[in-house]
Design a protein around this motif. Structure first.
Motif, short mmCIF file in Angstrom:
data_model
loop_
_atom_site.label_atom_id
_atom_site.label_comp_id
_atom_site.label_asym_id
_atom_site.label_seq_id
_atom_site.Cartn_x
_atom_site.Cartn_y
_atom_site.Cartn_z
N ASP A 408 0.83 -1.20 0.00
CA ASP A 408 0.00 0.00 0.00
C ASP A 408 0.87 1.25 0.00
O ASP A 408 1.77 1.40 0.83
N LEU A 409 0.62 2.17 -0.94
CA LEU A 409 1.34 3.44 -1.00
C LEU A 409 0.66 4.54 -0.19
O LEU A 409 1.24 5.61 0.01
N VAL A 410 -0.55 4.29 0.29
CA VAL A 410 -1.30 5.30 1.05
C VAL A 410 -0.80 5.32 2.49
O VAL A 410 -0.71 4.29 3.15
N VAL A 411 -0.50 6.53 2.97
CA VAL A 411 -0.03 6.71 4.35
C VAL A 411 -1.19 7.05 5.27
O VAL A 411 -1.28 6.55 6.39
N TRP A 412 -2.11 7.88 4.79
CA TRP A 412 -3.28 8.30 5.57
C TRP A 412 -4.32 8.80 4.59
O TRP A 412 -3.99 9.35 3.54
N SER A 413 -5.60 8.63 4.94
CA SER A 413 -6.65 9.18 4.09
C SER A 413 -7.94 9.31 4.88
O SER A 413 -8.14 8.65 5.91
N ASP A 414 -8.80 10.19 4.41
CA ASP A 414 -10.20 10.21 4.82
C ASP A 414 -11.01 10.30 3.53
O ASP A 414 -10.46 10.04 2.45
N ASP A 415 -12.27 10.63 3.62
CA ASP A 415 -13.07 10.63 2.39
C ASP A 415 -12.90 11.91 1.57
O ASP A 415 -13.55 12.08 0.54
N ARG A 416 -12.00 12.81 2.00
CA ARG A 416 -11.82 14.07 1.29
C ARG A 416 -10.42 14.25 0.72
O ARG A 416 -10.24 14.98 -0.25
N SER A 417 -9.40 13.64 1.33
CA SER A 417 -8.04 13.77 0.82
C SER A 417 -7.24 12.53 1.17
O SER A 417 -7.59 11.79 2.10
N THR A 418 -6.15 12.34 0.45
CA THR A 418 -5.29 11.17 0.62
C THR A 418 -3.83 11.60 0.65
O THR A 418 -3.38 12.34 -0.22
N LEU A 419 -3.10 11.10 1.64
CA LEU A 419 -1.66 11.30 1.76
C LEU A 419 -0.98 10.01 1.33
O LEU A 419 -1.29 8.94 1.87
N PHE A 420 -0.07 10.09 0.36
CA PHE A 420 0.49 8.87 -0.20
C PHE A 420 1.93 9.09 -0.65
O PHE A 420 2.42 10.22 -0.75
N VAL A 421 2.61 7.97 -0.91
CA VAL A 421 3.96 8.00 -1.45
C VAL A 421 3.84 7.85 -2.97
O VAL A 421 3.28 6.86 -3.44
N PRO A 422 4.35 8.80 -3.75
CA PRO A 422 4.31 8.63 -5.21
C PRO A 422 5.19 7.46 -5.62
O PRO A 422 6.22 7.20 -5.00
N LYS A 423 4.77 6.75 -6.65
CA LYS A 423 5.54 5.59 -7.10
C LYS A 423 6.96 5.99 -7.48
O LYS A 423 7.92 5.26 -7.22
N ALA A 424 7.11 7.15 -8.10
CA ALA A 424 8.43 7.67 -8.46
C ALA A 424 8.70 8.88 -7.56
O ALA A 424 8.28 9.99 -7.87
N GLN A 425 9.40 8.66 -6.46
CA GLN A 425 9.67 9.74 -5.53
C GLN A 425 10.81 10.63 -6.02
O GLN A 425 11.76 10.16 -6.64
N THR A 426 10.70 11.90 -5.75
CA THR A 426 11.82 12.82 -5.86
C THR A 426 12.22 13.19 -4.44
O THR A 426 11.47 12.96 -3.50
N SER A 427 13.39 13.77 -4.25
CA SER A 427 13.89 14.08 -2.92
C SER A 427 13.90 12.86 -2.01
O SER A 427 13.89 12.98 -0.80
N ALA A 498 2.93 18.65 -2.77
CA ALA A 498 4.13 17.82 -2.75
C ALA A 498 4.95 18.22 -1.53
O ALA A 498 5.23 19.41 -1.32
N ILE A 499 5.31 17.23 -0.72
CA ILE A 499 6.08 17.45 0.50
C ILE A 499 7.44 16.81 0.27
O ILE A 499 7.54 15.58 0.12
N LEU A 500 8.48 17.64 0.22
CA LEU A 500 9.78 17.22 -0.33
C LEU A 500 10.90 17.40 0.69
O LEU A 500 11.43 18.51 0.84
N PRO A 501 11.30 16.34 1.40
CA PRO A 501 12.42 16.47 2.33
C PRO A 501 13.75 16.58 1.58
O PRO A 501 13.89 16.10 0.46
N ARG A 502 14.70 17.21 2.24
CA ARG A 502 16.08 17.25 1.75
C ARG A 502 16.92 16.42 2.71
O ARG A 502 16.97 16.72 3.91
N LEU A 503 17.55 15.37 2.20
CA LEU A 503 18.32 14.47 3.05
C LEU A 503 19.80 14.84 3.03
O LEU A 503 20.30 15.39 2.04
N PRO A 504 20.54 14.52 4.11
CA PRO A 504 21.93 14.98 4.24
C PRO A 504 22.84 14.58 3.08
O PRO A 504 23.70 15.36 2.68
N GLU A 505 22.67 13.38 2.55
CA GLU A 505 23.57 12.92 1.50
C GLU A 505 22.98 13.08 0.10
O GLU A 505 23.47 12.49 -0.85
N SER A 506 21.93 13.89 -0.01
CA SER A 506 21.30 14.11 -1.32
C SER A 506 21.10 15.60 -1.56
O SER A 506 19.98 16.10 -1.63
#
Length: 536
Positions: A408-427, A498-506
């Protein structure tokens, strides 16, 4: 036939490539320069002979590489090394950053009152490193007092010393701007110093406060106007107030996020009401949630009749870091804040000079990129892009084909919005949040199309995304909004974040400049890691 580079297919599935490389290398080296690298633990000499093969090379089974076109063609492509990702699948705890270790120069060197002058003898790169990395308030107070001049009463700082210019203007007496910024943004600096240096209204300049989520037991937020911004026509920032200091996601609560976002909704709706010549809802006070919704409905009604072409802009840079080499690594300050503005439909265009426009050009808005994807996909397949995207998310299977691990790529959802991991992540650790169609099929594509319940859902999703990422150790996160143009009557484009973390080695280099993003985990395993954080 035109091609559209995306992982979404009309069958409602994700598509991706797998490189299974085997290749031959002709050896063109002329010389061999053997050298000693050192000695092993059993005193055997270690040579570099493996670097100098005698013959041509045959690489028969290099690591498999997954190539996943981003769902949105303008965002490039993600590459996952199977060996790295298999390691993360076997050990999910690898998907986290280690907490920073404690750092104290005061303790390490046993600095007391008799040798305080040691601080003045340290080179600036060392001072900057300590300003960002120290966890000792004593260190940071010493650094703060090197960076600027404080006014004190009975040894307690009450303000800054200011230089007065001949024209009557005043500027803070800062000795070292880089050190000042670095130490003021360290969460371990005692709060009285933070307030004086950066948090108190006016500490960062003369930006006017033009809105406020009033102080209560839980929160307090100010809205500042940024007059001369790179975003023209009114750029605003919602900042946590000096009596509600938030330097970490752990300190951020739901009321804080609600206040920050309310100011964004309120400013946008008030501006639109003025542009559309609707009655002014209120002055010199905050709009209630009921008043805000009434105003939104009035705006939506006029836009449905007359149309409109502007679009919202919203973003959030969380986290600050500053390298000893003077490279700022992320936001301008650590204190939690959000930015927002309105982008017009068009801007006058010029081909020479700046006096005589030759026409109009569309003002850039990143949400337009989604609109173009939807249109191209429909033209190519005669299908709805996001309907197929939602189907692909629902039917997702793991890249590695395993059925014994979460898919499952979905992290959290209700009937109005969905938080998920895109299949092709950036960052690497990207999350996305998007609105869902109502039972009647309506899909909100901008905040004017979002009623109170949908806005509350989005606010919850944004907070959950930040909490999940912070729980895994993310310290710097950029969040942006992809919004549909106001007055665009076509249904099918969701409001997407889009929520985009910046990691130390990237940090981003030549691969990222080509929109090639390299990952060391499967997206399904990252989604599971985020769900575990939200369950804590």
């Amino acid at each position: 036939m035109k091609r559209l580079r995306t992982c979404i297919t009309p069958a409602g599935k994700f598509q991706y490539g797998i490189h299974k490389p085997s290749y031959f290398v002709t050896n063109l080296r002329q010389e061999t320069r053997l050298a000693t690298l050192g000695k092993s633990s059993d005193e055997q000499e270690v040579m570099n002979s493996r670097n100098y093969p005698d013959s041509d090379l045959s690489v028969d089974s290099a690591d498999w590489i997954y190539e996943i076109p981003n769902a949105f063609p303008f965002k490039g492509c993600t590459y996952i090394d199977k060996e790295w990702a298999d390691g993360s699948a076997r050990n999910p705890e690898r998907i986290r950053l280690k907490p920073a270790s404690e750092v104290s120069l005061t303790s390490s060197l046993k600095i007391g009152e008799n040798n305080r002058n040691i601080w003045q003898q340290l080179p600036e790169p060392v001072l900057l490193a300590l300003a960002t990395c120290s966890t000792d308030g004593q260190d940071l107070v010493a650094l703060a007092e090197i960076s600027c001049l404080f006014i004190k009463e009975d040894g307690i700082p009450t303000g800054l010393s200011y230089h007065k210019a001949p024209d009557g203007s005043v500027r803070p007496a800062i000795n070292n701007h880089a050190l000042y910024e670095a130490v003021a943004n360290n969460p371990y600096l005692p709060d009285p110093y933070k307030i004086i240096m950066v948090v108190r209204p006016g500490a960062q300049g003369g930006s006017e406060i033009v809105g406020e989520w009033p102080q209560n037991d839980n929160t307090h937020v100010f809205e500042y106007l940024r007059r001369n911004s790179y975003i023209p026509g009114g750029h605003y920032a919602a900042n946590m107030a000096d009596d509600a200091i938030r330097y970490s996601i752990a300190a951020l609560n739901g009321d804080d996020l609600h206040g920050l976002r309310h100011l964004y909704y309120q400013r946008t709706f008030v501006r639109l009401a003025q542009d559309l010549e609707l009655p002014q809802a209120a002055k010199r006070r905050m709009l209630s949630p009921e008043e805000l919704e009434t105003l939104r409905l009035a705006i939506a009604s006029v836009l449905a009749e007359k149309g409109g072409g502007g679009v919202t802009l919203w973003g959030w840079n969380f986290g600050f870091d500053f390298a000893p080499s003077h490279y700022r690594l992320h936001a301008s300050h650590q204190q939690i804040h959000q930015q927002y503005a309105m982008i017009p439909e068009n801007v006058p265009s010029y081909t020479s000079g700046c006096e005589h426009p030759t026409g109009l050009m569309a003002a850039y808005a990143c949400g337009d990129l989604l609109t173009e994807v939807i249109e191209d996909y429909r033209q190519l397949y005669d299908r709805d892009f996001f309907a197929d995207y939602r189907a692909a998310l629902a039917a997702n299977t793991r890249l590695d084909g395993r059925s014994d691990l979460p898919a499952d790529l979905v992290v959290w959802s209700d009937d109005r919005s969905t938080l998920f991991v895109p299949k092709a992540q950036t960052s690497q650790w990207e999350l996305q949040l998007m609105t869902q169609p109502s039972t009647g099929g309506f899909l909100p594509g901008n905040i004017v199309e979002c009623d109170t319940a949908i806005r509350n859902s989005l606010d919850s999703g944004i907070l959950k995304a930040q909490k999940a990422l912070a729980g895994l150790g993310a310290k710097m996160v950029t969040s942006i909004e992809y919004a549909k143009r106001l007055g665009d009557k076509k249904n099918g484009q969701p409001l997407l974040y889009a929520i985009l973390p910046r990691l130390p080695e990237s940090p981003g280099a030549f691969s990222e400049a080509q929109l090639r993003f390299i990952n060391g985990h499967y997206p399904e395993d990252f989604a599971a890691a985020c769900r575990r954080q939200l369950a804590l």
